[in-house]
Scaffold this motif. Structure first.
Motif, short mmCIF file in Angstrom:
data_model
loop_
_atom_site.label_atom_id
_atom_site.label_comp_id
_atom_site.label_asym_id
_atom_site.label_seq_id
_atom_site.Cartn_x
_atom_site.Cartn_y
_atom_site.Cartn_z
N SER A 150 -0.17 -14.41 -18.12
CA SER A 150 1.20 -14.87 -17.94
C SER A 150 1.75 -14.52 -16.56
CB SER A 150 2.10 -14.24 -19.01
OG SER A 150 2.09 -12.83 -18.88
N GLY A 151 1.05 -13.68 -15.80
CA GLY A 151 1.51 -13.28 -14.48
C GLY A 151 2.17 -11.92 -14.44
N HIS A 152 2.36 -11.30 -15.61
CA HIS A 152 2.97 -9.98 -15.65
C HIS A 152 2.00 -8.92 -15.15
CE1 HIS A 152 5.49 -12.15 -18.60
NE2 HIS A 152 6.44 -11.41 -18.05
N VAL A 153 2.51 -7.94 -14.44
CA VAL A 153 1.69 -6.85 -13.93
C VAL A 153 1.42 -5.87 -15.07
CG1 VAL A 153 1.57 -4.95 -12.29
CG2 VAL A 153 2.62 -7.09 -11.61
N LEU A 154 0.15 -5.71 -15.42
CA LEU A 154 -0.22 -4.77 -16.47
C LEU A 154 -0.36 -3.36 -15.93
CD1 LEU A 154 -2.93 -6.86 -18.33
CD2 LEU A 154 -0.54 -6.53 -18.97
N LYS A 155 -0.92 -3.25 -14.74
CA LYS A 155 -1.12 -1.94 -14.14
C LYS A 155 -1.14 -2.11 -12.63
CE LYS A 155 -3.56 2.20 -15.11
NZ LYS A 155 -4.22 2.92 -16.13
N ARG A 156 -0.57 -1.14 -11.91
CA ARG A 156 -0.55 -1.17 -10.46
C ARG A 156 -0.85 0.24 -9.96
NH1 ARG A 156 1.24 -4.48 -6.61
NH2 ARG A 156 2.34 -5.87 -8.03
N GLY A 157 -1.58 0.34 -8.85
CA GLY A 157 -1.88 1.65 -8.32
C GLY A 157 -2.53 1.61 -6.95
N ARG A 158 -2.76 2.82 -6.43
CA ARG A 158 -3.37 2.96 -5.11
C ARG A 158 -4.88 3.10 -5.18
NH1 ARG A 158 1.57 5.55 -4.74
NH2 ARG A 158 2.81 4.92 -2.95
N ASP A 159 -5.40 3.51 -6.34
CA ASP A 159 -6.83 3.74 -6.50
C ASP A 159 -7.41 2.66 -7.41
OD1 ASP A 159 -9.33 4.89 -6.43
OD2 ASP A 159 -8.88 6.35 -7.99
N LEU A 160 -8.34 1.89 -6.87
CA LEU A 160 -8.92 0.79 -7.64
C LEU A 160 -9.77 1.30 -8.80
CD1 LEU A 160 -9.35 -2.27 -7.90
CD2 LEU A 160 -11.29 -2.03 -6.35
N GLY A 161 -10.47 2.40 -8.60
CA GLY A 161 -11.31 2.96 -9.67
C GLY A 161 -10.50 3.33 -10.91
N LYS B 41 0.81 -1.21 0.00
CA LYS B 41 0.00 0.00 0.00
C LYS B 41 0.85 1.28 0.00
CE LYS B 41 -3.92 2.00 2.37
NZ LYS B 41 -4.91 1.81 3.43
N ALA B 42 1.88 1.32 0.80
CA ALA B 42 2.71 2.51 0.90
C ALA B 42 3.76 2.61 -0.19
CB ALA B 42 3.40 2.55 2.27
N ARG B 43 4.06 1.52 -0.86
CA ARG B 43 5.13 1.53 -1.84
C ARG B 43 4.60 1.71 -3.26
NH1 ARG B 43 7.93 -3.80 -0.33
NH2 ARG B 43 9.04 -3.41 -2.26
N GLN B 44 4.10 0.68 -3.87
CA GLN B 44 3.70 0.73 -5.27
C GLN B 44 2.20 0.86 -5.44
OE1 GLN B 44 5.16 -3.05 -6.44
NE2 GLN B 44 7.27 -2.37 -6.65
N GLY B 45 1.45 0.63 -4.41
CA GLY B 45 0.00 0.61 -4.50
C GLY B 45 -0.48 -0.81 -4.26
N GLN B 46 -1.58 -0.92 -3.55
CA GLN B 46 -2.02 -2.25 -3.14
C GLN B 46 -2.82 -2.99 -4.20
OE1 GLN B 46 -4.52 -2.20 0.28
NE2 GLN B 46 -5.82 -0.55 -0.46
N TYR B 47 -3.25 -2.33 -5.27
CA TYR B 47 -4.05 -2.97 -6.31
C TYR B 47 -3.21 -3.22 -7.56
CZ TYR B 47 -7.75 -1.22 -3.31
OH TYR B 47 -8.54 -0.95 -2.23
#
Length: 131
Positions: free
Chosen positions: A103-114, A91-97
């Motif tokens: 394939s398991g690759h992260v497409l998008k990461r952030g703090r706001d789910l919307g 939550k404090a670093r890259q965002g919890q969502y």
């Protein structure tokens, strides 16, 4: 056939009910990460739009000790098309969502789910246009 005696217990002889959540130690269920009602509502809104467009047909929700996972499938027998994860440790670093590809690759990461779920709107527009 061996006859066994039937034991009748009095009310005082019964084992005590499990009431850890009434003030004892926290139960095992509270250690799991879960989606809150607001988060699950946002995710299921996107899911219902994608089902209406014919893109998704099934989903699964998993609650693990370190994260909660929502997986969307085209067919139940396949790997998930997209996985939406909630990891409170980040939550404090890259965002919890995070939205993950099959394939398991992260497409998008952030703090706001919307904001994260708005990335599916583009895919929905493409599906409705027929491209």
């Amino acid at each position: 056939m061996v006859e066994e005696p039937i034991a009748f217990l009095r009310a005082g002889d019964r084992p005590a009910a499990r009431t850890e959540f009434w003030g004892g130690e926290p139960s095992r269920c509270t250690a799991e990460v879960r989606f809150e009602r607001r988060e699950l509502d946002q995710i299921l809104r996107v899911y219902s739009r994608m089902v209406a467009a014919g893109e998704w047909r099934d989903y699964a929700i998993d609650f693990l000790s370190d994260r909660a996972v929502f997986s969307a499938f085209r067919r139940a027998s396949e790997r998930p098309l997209y996985t939406i994860e909630k990891q409170p440790a980040l939550k404090a670093r890259q965002g919890q969502y995070a939205v993950l590809a099959p394939s398991g690759h992260v497409l998008k990461r952030g703090r706001d789910l919307g904001k994260l779920l708005r990335s599916f709107d583009r895919k929905l527009i493409k599906a409705l246009c027929g491209d």
